[in-house]
Write a protein that holds these residues in place. Sequence first.
Motif, mmCIF file in Angstrom:
data_model
loop_
_atom_site.group_PDB
_atom_site.id
_atom_site.type_symbol
_atom_site.label_atom_id
_atom_site.label_comp_id
_atom_site.label_asym_id
_atom_site.label_seq_id
_atom_site.Cartn_x
_atom_site.Cartn_y
_atom_site.Cartn_z
ATOM 1 N N GLU A 1 2.636 6.845 -6.188
ATOM 2 C CA GLU A 1 1.612 8.016 -7.385
ATOM 3 C C GLU A 1 1.657 9.163 -6.295
ATOM 4 O OE1 GLU A 1 -2.564 6.282 -5.215
ATOM 5 O OE2 GLU A 1 -2.853 5.805 -6.524
ATOM 6 N N MET B 1 1.041 -0.920 -0.162
ATOM 7 C CA MET B 1 0.304 0.104 0.016
ATOM 8 C C MET B 1 0.766 1.494 0.238
ATOM 9 S SD MET B 1 -2.863 -1.140 2.664
ATOM 10 C CE MET B 1 -3.825 -2.098 2.264
ATOM 11 N N ASP B 2 1.954 1.359 0.735
ATOM 12 C CA ASP B 2 3.262 2.478 0.463
ATOM 13 C C ASP B 2 3.450 2.752 -0.124
ATOM 14 O OD1 ASP B 2 1.845 2.950 3.314
ATOM 15 O OD2 ASP B 2 3.407 1.912 4.176
ATOM 16 N N VAL C 1 2.489 2.126 -3.189
ATOM 17 C CA VAL C 1 1.627 2.135 -4.495
ATOM 18 C C VAL C 1 1.351 4.119 -4.462
ATOM 19 C CG1 VAL C 1 -0.656 2.296 -5.508
ATOM 20 C CG2 VAL C 1 0.420 0.018 -4.848
ATOM 21 N N ALA C 2 1.450 4.364 -2.292
ATOM 22 C CA ALA C 2 1.072 5.440 -2.526
ATOM 23 C C ALA C 2 2.405 6.045 -3.248
ATOM 24 C CB ALA C 2 0.411 6.183 -0.611
#
Lengths: 131, 1198
Positions: B854, B847-848, B850-851
């Motif tokens: 982005e 998640m981190d 991917v964030a």
Amino acid sequence: MKVLLVDDSASVRASFGDMLDAVPGVDVIGHAEDVAGAVSLIEQCKPDLIVLDVELRHGGHGLQVLNWVMHTRPELSVIVLSNFTWHAMRSKLLAAGAMAYFDKADEFFQARDWIAARAAGTPVHAQVREF
Amino acid sequence: MTSRSVLVGMMVAMLGGVAALIGLGLHSSHQLRDDMADLDHVRDASAKVRSVSAALLDVVTSQRGYLLTSDGRYLDRYRHGTQRLDQQLDALSAAVALSPDESDAMQAFKTLTEKKRQELDRSIAVAEAQGLAPAMTAIGSDKDHVPLDDIRESLERVDGLIAASQARRQADRSASVQRQERTLLALTAGLAVLCAALFVMFRRQAALHARLLSAESALRDQLEQRMVERTAELRATAERLAVSESRLRGIFDCASDGILTTDAAQVIVEANPAAARMFRCSVADLIGLPLDRLIPAPHRAMHRQQVEAFGASGAGSRPMGGRAPGRVVTALRADGEEFPIDASISCSEVSGRRLYTVIHRDITDQRRAVAALRSSEQLLAATFSASGIPMAQMDPATTRFVAVNDALCRLSGYTSSELLTMGPDDLNHPDDRLDAEKVGALLRDGAPYREHKRIVRKDGAVVWVQVSGSVVRDADGRAVRLVGLLQDITDQREAERTLRASEARLGFLVRLNDRLRDLQDPQTIAYEAACLLGEFVAAERVGYSEDGGDGQTITVARNYTRDVPGIEGHYRYDDYGRQLLSDLRAGHTVVRPDIPQDPTLSEDEKAAHAKLQLGATVNVPLLRDAELDAVFFVHSAAPRQWTAAEVSLIEDVALRIRADISRARAQAATSAARAKLEAALGSMSDSVMLSDPEGRFVEFNDAFVSFHRFGTRAECSSALARYADLFDVWAADGSPVPFEQWAVPRALRGEAASSVEYRLRRRDSDQSWVGSFSFAPIRAEDGRILGAVVTGRDVTELKNTQEQLARSHATLQHLFANLQGAQEDERKRIARELHDDLQQSLAAIRMDAVAAGERMAKGRRDIEPLLARIDRLSGAAIDSTRRIVNDLRPEMLEELGLVPALEAMCAEFAQTWSIDCRLEVSGAEMPKLRDSPVLSVGLYRMAQEALNNVAKHARASTVRIQLECDHSGLVTLRVTDNGVGMPARETRNPASFGLLGMSERVRMLGGHLRIEAQAGQGTVIEALLPIAGASPTDASSQTAGPALALTATDRPSNVSVRDVLGRPLQSVIDALDGNVAVLDSSGIIRFVNRAWTEFAARHGNPELKGCGPGVSYLDVCRRSTAAEPLSGSALQGLQAVLAGQAESFVAEYPCQSPEAEGWFRMHAGSIIGGWLIVSHVGIHRPDGREAPAGAGGGGNVD
């Protein structure tokens, strides 16, 4: 839109919370790691959406939270973000009232997009319930 | 005055008469004494001469005996005899001869005797020095030879002289005695009474001459003695008379003999009471009576004249009736009875007047006695001569016959006159001579003499007689006659001999019977009988030979021999007489008494006989079914007249041998059959018993003894009823079995069954066991029940084993279940850790990431916090991975060893649980643990499990781990905490608290686990393990189940289960009585147990084609589905277990196999690495239907 994160993993809550913070119109109002914490926060913060994990701390199960919500606050939206990829688990929770079921490792993007769309007022489809 | 003168005269005359009588008595007495002395001399001389003669005869006899036989006993007797002869000669020298003639004759006799003795001595000396033959020659040529006849003549001369002297003396003595008697008659009337008594005695013993003679002598002796006594009495009386007339009168009156005094005119002037009694009138009647009135009338005139003539002759006194001895005067009583008297008259002048005194005695009784005596003597003489019993009288001194009777003449064949020149030894057989010692004893003591001996008749025939001897003695006790009584006992002897022979024969047959009875070997029987018979009949050779069967030969086995060689071997009948074989075949005993002279034998045949040293033979044929079978033979080396009794005995013995051989052969056959039966029974491990129809055990084997818990065969009663007191019996369902339902009674009733289970209990020892019995009746051909056979097998052990196996199986199952539970827990824990920890961390990282991506895409700069978190999460994930890996496989243990690993474990435990945890290590042998990774792992795991228990349950504040490894070869791991301990039941239930795992681990390692845990007092868990011998293979073979499970845990699944565990697992499953197969994760059969193989073999598939290792068991199930619908569900169950969807699968199914029908339970359970154990076990259905073993598994495939 007020979102409550219910997950036994602090790391996931932190990372996914950060991810949701970046979504306009979404306000993560709290984190819970077990059933009791979740119910308490639901009562206090009156969230619009609950992101629910299946396995919770202290032996709790997401289904318990979901059933309680469906029973007391059926207007609340609940989506499930879980590491269990089994079809049977997905079906079970959707049948119990969850609006959507996402794989925590692979589908957290879809989960964030689903929440973002909901926050933007875009109608979102509920996942097909499989029997 | 005149009358007074007459009275005085009478008194004087009386006095004078009495004095004369006394004088006469005294004179007679003296004379008698002299006579007797002379007689003694004669007797003495005679006896001495006879003794010399007898001694000489004895010596001569002994000398001849010695010279003829050289028997030492004769020599001894000779020496003894010469000594006696010398003594007798000395005695003879001392004898007094009464006349010069006599003296000369005795001297001549003595000289001759001594000369003869020297001659004998010479011959004996020659014999001793040079032998018999020279001695005989010396005798013939002895110039000083003294013929025995000379000695005999000399002896006879002495004898004659002595006899003459004796006769003379005897006559003198008789006259003297008669004189004395007459004198005494007047005084000894009492003797009549004695005579009467003697008469009675005589009459009673008239039959025995000897006794009579003795009695006669005794009478004479007594007379003599009385005479002496009376003489003394008379003298005393006279003395008293001289003192007192009145006393004389008293005597006169009291005399027992009658006394009459007459005047010259023979008128009685005085009579005493005895005379009056005798004539049966008063004294007064007698006074004044003419004397002749007392005589019968016809004799009166003569009597008067004789008395007057006597008075005129002036003789003092004389017997009345004349001088001739024995003249008797007849008297007349007052009542007219005539009676004999012995009377003496004396005449005396008193004052110029002649007085006659008559003393008389009634001799009626005496006369009768004498008459009786005479007739007795005649009777005896007649008896002696007329008796049919041979008798002889002998002179004791000469032991020559002096009287013989006709019977003896007839017996001996000699005439009476011939016999009277002989003595007993002239008749006696040379071996039966007169026994001088016995004769001596008879003469000396009257010892009984009775002998059986042979006499030789004149014609030479030998006659057996019984000789009884008796001795006749004179008044002095001297033997005057020897009387011999002979009895011909030849017939008796013959009868006795026959009887003895019969007894001997009987005794022999008894001995034979005794000897043969216990013999078993036919050869031995024949030989022993032959020996006995050979000894008994004194044969040289005895034997038993069997017919050769070819009609020509005979085979002689071992035979009895004496002084001849044995003749074992083969012989042709025809060599021994053409007639022999046909006679034997006809059953005739062939007796040949004299083979050299046998006219029926040819010279060749005689030569053949001679070669075998056959002088005489007896051959007894033994036929079987009318065929000659054997010949029993008896041989004599010399010709021999076989008696009929001998032949009969030989035939008896032959038959006896035959019978005994038959018996022995029958016994041998029986005992061989019995031995076979016993051997067969003995070799059987099952108890076997045979019973007769009454339930008596006729046979049982050793297994029977042990099966019934007896110590020895002797303890086993053969009566079934006894067992009813000793045993309780229950059926398999536990119900008591009454006696009549026991195996033997059932079998005797005709029932038969096999594998019937009875539980037996001995009442005395309380031992109990289970027997599987089979029984059946024994039937005769007609169906009658002759007995029963019952076999029993102790199945107690089998039962116990089965139960133990079942328990073991259950334990294994339980262990599997526990292990699977533990394994599952472990997996859950790991899964949770992966899921909760690692998976979440990775998800968060993603998640981190991917964030961050982005944000970078949007050009944002705030990605650093995200990257920092990714880094942290990654680190945590690595830690988490390590922990999991370490839990699965303690790498530190492998890399660094046990002690550092335990130290790390302690540190982590203390940190994690905030419980003070210390490790104490001691002992010098610690490095050895490095060489035993299995032991290290075991210890590590046990410590781990113990700490887990402490953390979970103990509520302890401190925990101490002690590891000791010293020279004892043991390593000790002790974990002690100060917590709450455990309730007692928990320690007994090792399945709880993870203790089961620990105890199984310890058992696997061959060690011992001890748990001390009391509530409130902490817990000590101590494991003692041997350092050596902890290899998994060894341990597994001890406790296969746990070893399988725990080692599987130790070894990751990438290690081949079969490589590590194949052998022990094989042995474990082999021990199970169900059919067991081990499948790998793909369902392929990897190995199967023995029961599986046997089951397949029973169903015609010994190669395990289609159901053995390498075959997919899933395919097996699929193939079976068509025939057995339930196989489908089995297939599904197996697949589920293989897929991990189920830990185990159980199904029960019915099976109809050719050999059994019942239910089986199939169990499939995973072990490790996806491997499976599949078992098929026969079960009891709740509905009670039984399932014998053997079904399911691979066998039902085909």
